[in-house]
Design an enzyme around this catalytic site. Structure first.
Site, PDB file in Angstrom:
ATOM      1  N   TYR A 223       0.497  -1.785   0.042  1.00 12.71           N
ATOM      2  CA  TYR A 223       0.025   0.149  -0.311  1.00 12.71           C
ATOM      3  C   TYR A 223       1.053   1.154   0.242  1.00 12.71           C
ATOM      4  CZ  TYR A 223      -3.238   3.353   1.707  1.00 12.71           C
ATOM      5  OH  TYR A 223      -4.259   4.943   1.810  1.00 12.71           O
TER       6      TYR A 223
ATOM      7  N   GLU B 295       9.735  -8.125   4.816  1.00  9.66           N
ATOM      8  CA  GLU B 295      10.121  -7.755   5.664  1.00  9.66           C
ATOM      9  C   GLU B 295       9.359  -9.276   6.578  1.00  9.66           C
ATOM     10  OE1 GLU B 295       7.227  -6.419   4.042  1.00  9.66           O
ATOM     11  OE2 GLU B 295       5.800  -6.085   5.833  1.00  9.66           O
TER      12      GLU B 295
ATOM     13  N   ASP C 291       9.715  -7.380  32.602  1.00  8.48           N
ATOM     14  CA  ASP C 291       9.752  -6.345  31.395  1.00  8.48           C
ATOM     15  C   ASP C 291       9.851  -5.318  33.215  1.00  8.48           C
ATOM     16  OD1 ASP C 291       9.219  -7.448  29.745  1.00  8.48           O
ATOM     17  OD2 ASP C 291       7.667  -7.367  29.754  1.00  8.48           O
TER      18      ASP C 291
ATOM     19  N   LYS D  50      10.568  -7.647  22.493  1.00  9.30           N
ATOM     20  CA  LYS D  50      10.720  -8.093  24.030  1.00  9.30           C
ATOM     21  C   LYS D  50      12.192  -9.433  24.240  1.00  9.30           C
ATOM     22  CE  LYS D  50       9.334 -10.786  27.623  1.00  9.30           C
ATOM     23  NZ  LYS D  50       8.538 -10.333  28.726  1.00  9.30           N
TER      24      LYS D  50
END
Ligand code: XMP
Length: 509
Positions: free
Chosen positions: A79, A167, A223, A365
């Protein structure tokens, strides 16, 4: 820095991943990003992502076309390429045939973008519209059987378009093409390292917080621990962490975490043992959503009461990651500032008038794990599998009682021991046991038994959005089952969950 403009493709995070894997920093922003901000960011290159819209639809997403006047290289993907064609005076039409899946790409020019790309390679297509006329200055650089304009280039202005997705792993030379864009076309430098990131993050926190105080909810996961380490490095004793033991953790976990934090982190931590409150609030509750809501509420109450004891705190730190940030904003609008209630404290900043600090909000992550290692965090903690906030309560189907928690803890301990011993712990996204609200008949020695059933769940996943049940060796499954039934009183049957996500979820509740 590379600016990725988000036109809504499901692959956008992958573009960011690939760019960062090349050692180049990038951010994903919506097309509504004002021109002034783009000029301020001064990216070395702009990537226009794919997206589900058609360029000729009235409300199709568009970015200010003045980006083509900045002298910055632009790569349009799918796109993004069609937007580029439309904005620069070419033509896009609905294709007769949708092209979806593998295609063979024939490269017909070796420009900067196509260096080291063989004449024939495999690409991944996913589009309904096609380009029928290129804008002035462009030439075709590659074709497929169904797509005469599979790649285009204006080498003078350094504008490139790809109808396929470089990708995704299905595009065999996709990484090389992105590499070429970054280094041949944009002349980027490999400067995105975890060491550099850590240094910069610490400086930014120090500058923003100065001599004020920060509160952080530690969950024991990677985290929040890495967030704590960064902030501690920046402001030392002005950081106070709160660890709420909800009594729904695994065997010896609270104790072990306490020890790790004490030995390795040297951070102010307040431990709150709230097991009794949680268990009381959960008494006789069987509905999964009710369980989650109760746990969330009790957590907020306890966290808030504890946080209030820390006088003069101005900031609340959270370990929000980049996928949460991207997912929580609307497809084409600006960021909607949704805070992931990771530690169930979503409403707290507003009520307590705290400002948010989220130093990991641009990381994925695996980058957080690398950062943890960079900061010297214990590898055992860095590689911990994710564990849900509501803990074992959502792995005990039916009512949660102290006795059932104990059974599940013992089962889970055996399971994890075997998974670790077999070298599977890090290979799996998660591996855990679920205690079912059913009993079945068995035979032990010479007696009939009528006892609990346990389900073992082990999944592989990249990001928990999708997951596959793990094909664990039968021998390992056999050992797990044997040990659980022999060693844990009250369990006489073990089953293995062979459902993937979707349509199932990872957790059972
Ligand atoms: P599901 O079960 O939705 O889980 O496939 C996806 C991932 O999220 C974890 N999970 C949670 N994590 N608080 C958390 O911090 C929660 O309430 C929660 N519920 C699920 C789950 O373990 C899996 O990794």
């Amino acid at each position: 820095m590379i600016l990725i403009v988000d036109f809504g493709s499901q692959f956008n995070q992958l573009i960011a991943r690939r760019v960062r894997e090349c050692g180049v920093y990038c951010i994903i922003e919506p097309p509504t990003l004002p021109m002034a901000r783009i000029e301020e960011l001064r990216p070395e290159g702009i990537i226009l992502s794919g997206g589900p819209s058609s360029i000729y639809e009235p409300n199709s997403p568009r970015i200010d076309a003045r980006i083509f006047e900045l002298g910055i290289p632009v790569l349009g993907i799918c796109y993004g390429m069609q937007f580029m064609v439309d904005a620069l005076g070419g033509r896009v039409k609905q294709a007769q045939k949708r092209e979806y899946g593998f295609a063979e790409l024939e490269a017909i020019r070796t420009d900067d973008l196509f260096q080291k790309i063989p004449p024939l390679s495999q690409v991944w297509m996913s589009h309904g519209d096609s380009i029928t006329r290129l804008p002035d200055g462009f030439e075709v650089t590659a074709v497929t059987a169904n797509t005469p304009f599979a790649a285009m280039a204006d080498n003078r202005r350094r504008f490139y378009g790809l109808q396929f997705h470089p990708e995704v792993v299905h595009t065999s030379k996709g990484k090389q093409i992105l590499h070429n864009f970054l280094f041949q076309v944009c002349a980027c430098k490999r400067s995105w390292t975890m060491k550099g990131f850590a240094r910069q993050a610490v400086e930014e926190i120090r500058h923003r917080v100065s001599d004020r105080k920060v509160i952080l909810g530690l969950s024991g996961g990677v985290d929040s621990t890495v967030t704590a380490m960064l902030i501690h490095k920046a402001i030392g004793a002005n950081l106070t962490c709160i660890f709420v033991d909800n009594g729904l953790l695994r065997k010896d976990e609270a104790l072990k975490l306490r020890k790790t934090f004490k030995e390795h982190l040297h951070i102010n931590i307040r431990f709150v043992d709230a097991s009794r409150q949680f268990l009381k609030a959960l008494d006789k509750v069987t509905d999964p959503e009710k369980k989650r809501k109760i746990i969330g509420k009790v957590f907020v109450d306890i966290f808030e009461a504890e946080a209030k004891k820390i006088k003069g705190a101005d900031f609340l730190a959270q370990g929000t990651l980049y996928p949460d940030v991207i997912e929580s904003r609307s497809a084409f609008g600006g960021p909607t500032a949704v805070i992931k209630s990771h530690h169930n404290v979503g409403g707290l900043p507003k009520r307590m008038k705290l400002k948010l600090i989220e130093p990991l909000q641009y990381l994925f992550k695996d980058e957080v794990r690398r950062l943890g290692i960079q900061l010297g965090l214990d590898p055992d903690l860095v590689w911990r599998q994710p564990f849900p906030g509501p803990g074992l309560a959502i792995r005990i189907l039916g009512a949660v009682t102290a006795a059932r928690l104990n059974v599940l803890r013992e089962v889970d301990a055996v399971l994890l021991e075997e998974i670790r011993a077999a070298g599977y712990y890090r290979k799996l996204w998660q591996s855990f046991a679920v205690l079912l609200p059913l009993k079945s008949v068995g035979i032990m020695g010479d007696s009939r038994t009528y006892e609990d059933i346990v389900a073992v769940r082990a999944v592989t996943s990249k990001d928990a959005m999708t997951a596959d049940w793990a094909k664990l060796p039968h021998r390992l499954l056999g050992r797990i089952s044997n040990r659980i039934i022999n060693e844990v009183r009250g369990v006489n049957r073990v089953v293995y969950d062979i459902s993937s996500k979707p349509p199932s979820t990872i957790e059972w509740e």
